[in-house]
Design a protein around this motif. Structure first.
Motif, PDB file in Angstrom:
ATOM      1  N   ILE A  77      -2.453   2.813  -7.396  1.00 52.54           N
ATOM      2  CA  ILE A  77      -3.730   3.177  -6.757  1.00 52.54           C
ATOM      3  C   ILE A  77      -4.373   1.934  -6.137  1.00 52.54           C
ATOM      4  O   ILE A  77      -4.911   2.001  -5.030  1.00 52.54           O
ATOM      5  N   ASN A  78      -4.304   0.807  -6.820  1.00 52.91           N
ATOM      6  CA  ASN A  78      -4.837  -0.436  -6.248  1.00 52.91           C
ATOM      7  C   ASN A  78      -4.117  -0.801  -4.960  1.00 52.91           C
ATOM      8  O   ASN A  78      -4.744  -1.230  -3.988  1.00 52.91           O
ATOM      9  N   ARG A  79      -2.803  -0.639  -4.934  1.00 47.02           N
ATOM     10  CA  ARG A  79      -2.038  -0.920  -3.709  1.00 47.02           C
ATOM     11  C   ARG A  79      -2.489  -0.014  -2.564  1.00 47.02           C
ATOM     12  O   ARG A  79      -2.659  -0.477  -1.429  1.00 47.02           O
ATOM     13  N   LEU A  80      -2.642   1.266  -2.881  1.00 48.01           N
ATOM     14  CA  LEU A  80      -3.082   2.205  -1.846  1.00 48.01           C
ATOM     15  C   LEU A  80      -4.473   1.842  -1.332  1.00 48.01           C
ATOM     16  O   LEU A  80      -4.715   1.866  -0.118  1.00 48.01           O
ATOM     17  N   GLN A  81      -5.366   1.499  -2.235  1.00 49.41           N
ATOM     18  CA  GLN A  81      -6.724   1.113  -1.833  1.00 49.41           C
ATOM     19  C   GLN A  81      -6.690  -0.149  -0.977  1.00 49.41           C
ATOM     20  O   GLN A  81      -7.420  -0.262   0.006  1.00 49.41           O
ATOM     21  N   SER A  82      -5.826  -1.080  -1.322  1.00 51.25           N
ATOM     22  CA  SER A  82      -5.673  -2.301  -0.543  1.00 51.25           C
ATOM     23  C   SER A  82      -5.205  -1.978   0.877  1.00 51.25           C
ATOM     24  O   SER A  82      -5.729  -2.517   1.857  1.00 51.25           O
ATOM     25  N   LYS A  83      -4.234  -1.092   0.984  1.00 52.35           N
ATOM     26  CA  LYS A  83      -3.747  -0.685   2.313  1.00 52.35           C
ATOM     27  C   LYS A  83      -4.849  -0.002   3.120  1.00 52.35           C
ATOM     28  O   LYS A  83      -4.998  -0.260   4.317  1.00 52.35           O
ATOM     29  N   LYS A  84      -5.612   0.839   2.450  1.00 52.45           N
ATOM     30  CA  LYS A  84      -6.684   1.553   3.140  1.00 52.45           C
ATOM     31  C   LYS A  84      -7.750   0.576   3.630  1.00 52.45           C
ATOM     32  O   LYS A  84      -8.193   0.659   4.777  1.00 52.45           O
ATOM     33  N   LEU A 117      -7.285  -6.433  -4.946  1.00 54.36           N
ATOM     34  CA  LEU A 117      -6.615  -5.237  -5.460  1.00 54.36           C
ATOM     35  C   LEU A 117      -5.094  -5.365  -5.466  1.00 54.36           C
ATOM     36  O   LEU A 117      -4.429  -4.867  -6.376  1.00 54.36           O
ATOM     37  N   ASP A 118      -4.556  -6.009  -4.426  1.00 50.72           N
ATOM     38  CA  ASP A 118      -3.107  -6.194  -4.347  1.00 50.72           C
ATOM     39  C   ASP A 118      -2.818  -7.583  -3.774  1.00 50.72           C
ATOM     40  O   ASP A 118      -2.687  -7.757  -2.566  1.00 50.72           O
ATOM     41  N   PRO A 119      -2.719  -8.572  -4.654  1.00 47.64           N
ATOM     42  CA  PRO A 119      -2.525  -9.955  -4.201  1.00 47.64           C
ATOM     43  C   PRO A 119      -1.187 -10.209  -3.505  1.00 47.64           C
ATOM     44  O   PRO A 119      -0.980 -11.280  -2.962  1.00 47.64           O
ATOM     45  N   LEU A 120      -0.298  -9.223  -3.488  1.00 48.63           N
ATOM     46  CA  LEU A 120       1.001  -9.395  -2.838  1.00 48.63           C
ATOM     47  C   LEU A 120       1.107  -8.654  -1.511  1.00 48.63           C
ATOM     48  O   LEU A 120       2.177  -8.611  -0.913  1.00 48.63           O
TER      49      LEU A 120
END
Length: 178
Positions: A77-84, A117-120
């Motif tokens: 979910i953090n990855r998705l939020q980062s993308k958004k 949210l997604d440091p990578l």
């Protein structure tokens, strides 16, 4: 067929890079087992690969609702939020709004949150660097871009962008003050 059979079909589709078909099979598996968080999670990943973040969020949220505290689902979910957030920031940066400073300030805030949210997620770093460069904050732009390059050292586009920022910075600082 059982849900496991549908999941196998989804994996076959993924193997052939047919993500639309894979989503179909995951959704079919969910019709059999609607409360299976792992299927929701896999379906979410596949929707995200298709660039359908809204549907990806639906399934990611359902997975965490069924299995709260499952760390892998929360990270997703953090990855998705980062993308958004990165996508929203890109729109702000690329828009020709009457108030570009406000756009950049909002984009900077969102991109920093995306990185938290997604440091990578390299793309968030790249857009943060672009936002800084557009604000003539070349030292910050270069520093952020170097972080992205450290994550993807073979990415020639990032290296080219770094050279561009260095050149723009030299030109910017060589301009006579008015």
């Amino acid at each position: 067929m059982k849900a496991d059979d549908y999941i196998q079909e989804a994996y076959k589709a993924i193997f052939h890079n047919d993500f639309e078909r894979a989503v179909y099979w995951f959704e079919t598996a969910l019709a059999e087992e609607p409360n299976n968080p792992e299927i929701h999670y896999r379906c979410s990943i596949t929707y995200a690969r298709n660039g359908k973040l809204d549907q990806a969020f639906v399934h990611a949220n359902k997975a965490t609702e069924i299995a709260p505290g499952h760390i892998e689902y929360l990270i997703h979910i953090n990855r998705l939020q980062s993308k958004k957030l990165t996508a929203m920031s890109r729109v702000l940066i690329e828009s020709s709004n009457a108030d570009p400073k406000r756009n950049y300030d909002k984009a900077l805030e969102q991109l920093k949150q995306a990185i938290t949210l997604d440091p990578l997620y390299t793309e968030a770093y790249v857009w943060l660097a672009i936002a800084y460069a557009e604000m003539n904050e070349y030292i910050l732009a270069i520093a952020v871009l170097k972080e992205a390059i450290a994550m993807e050292p073979q990415n020639e586009q990032l290296t080219d962008l770094l050279h561009d920022f260095n050149k723009r910075m030299r030109t910017y600082f060589q301009k006579p003050s008015t």
